[in-house]
Design a protein around this motif. Structure first.
Motif, PDB file in Angstrom:
ATOM      1  N   ALA A   1       0.834  -1.208   0.000  1.00 59.91           N
ATOM      2  CA  ALA A   1       0.000   0.000   0.000  1.00 59.91           C
ATOM      3  C   ALA A   1       0.869   1.260   0.000  1.00 59.91           C
ATOM      4  CB  ALA A   1      -0.939   0.000   1.207  1.00 59.91           C
ATOM      5  N   GLU A   2       1.983   1.240   0.729  1.00 63.72           N
ATOM      6  CA  GLU A   2       2.902   2.384   0.742  1.00 63.72           C
ATOM      7  C   GLU A   2       3.522   2.591  -0.640  1.00 63.72           C
ATOM      8  OE1 GLU A   2       4.901   2.654   5.098  1.00 63.72           O
ATOM      9  OE2 GLU A   2       5.328   0.797   3.984  1.00 63.72           O
ATOM     10  N   TRP A   3       3.909   1.483  -1.290  1.00 62.60           N
ATOM     11  CA  TRP A   3       4.484   1.577  -2.632  1.00 62.60           C
ATOM     12  C   TRP A   3       3.459   2.176  -3.603  1.00 62.60           C
ATOM     13  CZ3 TRP A   3       8.096   2.336  -5.886  1.00 62.60           C
ATOM     14  CH2 TRP A   3       7.872   2.098  -7.239  1.00 62.60           C
ATOM     15  N   ARG A   4       2.226   1.661  -3.576  1.00 62.82           N
ATOM     16  CA  ARG A   4       1.188   2.174  -4.485  1.00 62.82           C
ATOM     17  C   ARG A   4       0.944   3.661  -4.260  1.00 62.82           C
ATOM     18  NH1 ARG A   4      -2.798  -1.597  -3.066  1.00 62.82           N
ATOM     19  NH2 ARG A   4      -1.630  -3.477  -3.310  1.00 62.82           N
ATOM     20  N   GLN A   5       0.938   4.080  -3.015  1.00 61.13           N
ATOM     21  CA  GLN A   5       0.748   5.489  -2.701  1.00 61.13           C
ATOM     22  C   GLN A   5       1.910   6.318  -3.273  1.00 61.13           C
ATOM     23  OE1 GLN A   5       0.450   6.381   1.503  1.00 61.13           O
ATOM     24  NE2 GLN A   5      -0.236   8.464   1.122  1.00 61.13           N
ATOM     25  N   PHE A   6       3.133   5.840  -3.115  1.00 54.39           N
ATOM     26  CA  PHE A   6       4.296   6.540  -3.668  1.00 54.39           C
ATOM     27  C   PHE A   6       4.210   6.606  -5.193  1.00 54.39           C
ATOM     28  CE2 PHE A   6       8.641   6.722  -5.291  1.00 54.39           C
ATOM     29  CZ  PHE A   6       9.131   7.819  -4.601  1.00 54.39           C
TER      30      PHE A   6
ATOM     31  N   VAL B   1       3.950  10.361  -6.349  1.00 51.25           N
ATOM     32  CA  VAL B   1       5.257  10.908  -6.707  1.00 51.25           C
ATOM     33  C   VAL B   1       5.651  10.589  -8.153  1.00 51.25           C
ATOM     34  CG1 VAL B   1       7.724  10.908  -6.122  1.00 51.25           C
ATOM     35  CG2 VAL B   1       6.014  10.803  -4.299  1.00 51.25           C
ATOM     36  N   ILE B   2       5.539   9.333  -8.545  1.00 54.89           N
ATOM     37  CA  ILE B   2       6.045   8.946  -9.863  1.00 54.89           C
ATOM     38  C   ILE B   2       5.065   9.302 -10.983  1.00 54.89           C
ATOM     39  CG2 ILE B   2       6.887   7.051 -11.293  1.00 54.89           C
ATOM     40  CD1 ILE B   2       7.767   5.623  -8.727  1.00 54.89           C
ATOM     41  N   THR B   3       3.832   8.855 -10.866  1.00 52.53           N
ATOM     42  CA  THR B   3       2.851   9.052 -11.947  1.00 52.53           C
ATOM     43  C   THR B   3       2.640  10.520 -12.314  1.00 52.53           C
ATOM     44  OG1 THR B   3       1.796   6.956 -11.420  1.00 52.53           O
ATOM     45  CG2 THR B   3       0.499   8.540 -12.699  1.00 52.53           C
ATOM     46  N   PRO B   4       2.535  11.447 -11.357  1.00 50.93           N
ATOM     47  CA  PRO B   4       2.368  12.851 -11.750  1.00 50.93           C
ATOM     48  C   PRO B   4       3.549  13.404 -12.562  1.00 50.93           C
ATOM     49  CG  PRO B   4       1.765  12.577  -9.457  1.00 50.93           C
ATOM     50  CD  PRO B   4       2.398  11.286  -9.898  1.00 50.93           C
ATOM     51  N   ARG B   5       4.745  12.867 -12.348  1.00 49.66           N
ATOM     52  CA  ARG B   5       5.916  13.337 -13.089  1.00 49.66           C
ATOM     53  C   ARG B   5       6.016  12.695 -14.474  1.00 49.66           C
ATOM     54  NH1 ARG B   5       6.991  13.894  -7.819  1.00 49.66           N
ATOM     55  NH2 ARG B   5       8.351  15.580  -7.130  1.00 49.66           N
ATOM     56  N   PHE B   6       5.387  11.526 -14.642  1.00 47.09           N
ATOM     57  CA  PHE B   6       5.461  10.800 -15.915  1.00 47.09           C
ATOM     58  C   PHE B   6       4.075  10.314 -16.336  1.00 47.09           C
ATOM     59  CE2 PHE B   6       9.484  10.380 -13.666  1.00 47.09           C
ATOM     60  CZ  PHE B   6      10.318  10.993 -14.579  1.00 47.09           C
ATOM     61  N   PRO B   7       3.142  11.239 -16.548  1.00 45.10           N
ATOM     62  CA  PRO B   7       1.767  10.841 -16.862  1.00 45.10           C
ATOM     63  C   PRO B   7       1.618  10.195 -18.242  1.00 45.10           C
ATOM     64  CG  PRO B   7       2.009  13.206 -17.104  1.00 45.10           C
ATOM     65  CD  PRO B   7       3.292  12.694 -16.512  1.00 45.10           C
ATOM     66  N   ASP B   8       2.604  10.383 -19.124  1.00 43.67           N
ATOM     67  CA  ASP B   8       2.501   9.803 -20.469  1.00 43.67           C
ATOM     68  C   ASP B   8       2.756   8.307 -20.485  1.00 43.67           C
ATOM     69  OD1 ASP B   8       1.860  12.258 -21.547  1.00 43.67           O
ATOM     70  OD2 ASP B   8       3.934  12.717 -22.095  1.00 43.67           O
ATOM     71  N   GLY B   9       3.334   7.768 -19.413  1.00 42.37           N
ATOM     72  CA  GLY B   9       3.504   6.323 -19.349  1.00 42.37           C
ATOM     73  C   GLY B   9       4.798   5.881 -18.714  1.00 42.37           C
TER      74      GLY B   9
ATOM     75  N   TYR C   1      12.009   8.849  -2.763  1.00 41.12           N
ATOM     76  CA  TYR C   1      11.913   7.475  -2.253  1.00 41.12           C
ATOM     77  C   TYR C   1      12.930   7.250  -1.137  1.00 41.12           C
ATOM     78  CZ  TYR C   1      11.154   2.445  -2.220  1.00 41.12           C
ATOM     79  OH  TYR C   1      10.832   1.163  -1.847  1.00 41.12           O
ATOM     80  N   ARG C   2      14.163   7.704  -1.348  1.00 42.64           N
ATOM     81  CA  ARG C   2      15.193   7.537  -0.312  1.00 42.64           C
ATOM     82  C   ARG C   2      14.761   8.215   0.982  1.00 42.64           C
ATOM     83  NH1 ARG C   2      18.806   8.951  -4.519  1.00 42.64           N
ATOM     84  NH2 ARG C   2      19.112  10.948  -3.498  1.00 42.64           N
ATOM     85  N   GLN C   3      14.199   9.415   0.872  1.00 48.41           N
ATOM     86  CA  GLN C   3      13.792  10.155   2.063  1.00 48.41           C
ATOM     87  C   GLN C   3      12.575   9.518   2.726  1.00 48.41           C
ATOM     88  OE1 GLN C   3      12.679  14.227   1.404  1.00 48.41           O
ATOM     89  NE2 GLN C   3      12.799  14.711   3.569  1.00 48.41           N
ATOM     90  N   ARG C   4      11.552   9.226   1.945  1.00 52.77           N
ATOM     91  CA  ARG C   4      10.302   8.716   2.522  1.00 52.77           C
ATOM     92  C   ARG C   4      10.489   7.374   3.207  1.00 52.77           C
ATOM     93  NH1 ARG C   4       4.502   8.578  -0.549  1.00 52.77           N
ATOM     94  NH2 ARG C   4       5.052  10.775  -0.720  1.00 52.77           N
ATOM     95  N   PHE C   5      11.325   6.505   2.623  1.00 46.73           N
ATOM     96  CA  PHE C   5      11.452   5.139   3.140  1.00 46.73           C
ATOM     97  C   PHE C   5      12.830   4.860   3.744  1.00 46.73           C
ATOM     98  CE2 PHE C   5       8.168   4.883  -0.239  1.00 46.73           C
ATOM     99  CZ  PHE C   5       7.091   4.627   0.592  1.00 46.73           C
ATOM    100  N   ASP C   6      13.589   5.927   4.045  1.00 42.16           N
ATOM    101  CA  ASP C   6      14.881   5.808   4.717  1.00 42.16           C
ATOM    102  C   ASP C   6      15.791   4.806   4.006  1.00 42.16           C
ATOM    103  OD1 ASP C   6      16.746   6.483   6.677  1.00 42.16           O
ATOM    104  OD2 ASP C   6      16.087   4.890   8.025  1.00 42.16           O
ATOM    105  N   GLN C   7      15.943   4.986   2.702  1.00 38.45           N
ATOM    106  CA  GLN C   7      16.737   4.062   1.890  1.00 38.45           C
ATOM    107  C   GLN C   7      18.157   4.582   1.700  1.00 38.45           C
ATOM    108  OE1 GLN C   7      15.421   1.003   0.315  1.00 38.45           O
ATOM    109  NE2 GLN C   7      14.097   1.479   2.051  1.00 38.45           N
TER     110      GLN C   7
END
Length: 147
Positions: free
Chosen positions: A64-69, A73-81, A127-133
């Protein structure tokens, strides 16, 4: 005309190469590596990002956390696919231990412009910040694509 003259041979070779380059660029884009894409293909950049789900404290990024991210975060930056695949990977962490982990692999094809490269960097940093990677692996290659 003396065809054995080295200067003449170099000049003829240069003209031939320029002529061939002109032909290649008019019929198909030149791939950044120097070879020509097929007619109808576009020269593009493929960024492949590897998002590990292990957390340094022993926890994991939940589905669920991954889907939310992905959605925020990802989809709005790359809406074309983009393409998302589940994977299992392994790597050596900063302490020298081999870790195996469930991962998500995201592939984005783009023109390679500075704005898009910046968006890739933003996603990685978020991603690094949100999930302490410790890291998000980015693999960048030049490619030819047709849609």
């Amino acid at each position: 005309m003396n065809h054995t003259n080295p200067m003449h041979r170099h000049a003829v070779l240069a003209l031939l190469l320029l002529g061939l380059a002109g032909c290649a660029s008019s019929s198909s884009p030149i791939h950044p590596s120097g070879w020509a894409c097929e007619a109808g293909d576009q020269s593009m950049v493929r960024d492949t990002l590897y998002f590990g789900h292990n957390r340094p404290n022993g926890g994991r990024v939940r589905e669920a956390e991954w889907r939310q991210f992905l959605n925020e975060v990802i989809t709005p930056r790359f809406p074309d696919g983009l393409t998302v695949m589940k994977a299992t990977g392994q790597w050596r962490n900063a302490n020298g231990h081999i870790e195996q982990e469930v991962s998500q692999v995201v592939t984005v094809l783009h023109a390679g412009d500075p704005t898009t490269r910046g968006k890739i960097s933003e996603v990685m940093a978020a991603y690094r910040q949100r999930f302490d990677q410790e890291a998000v692996l980015r693999e960048r290659t030049a490619t030819c694509a047709r849609f």
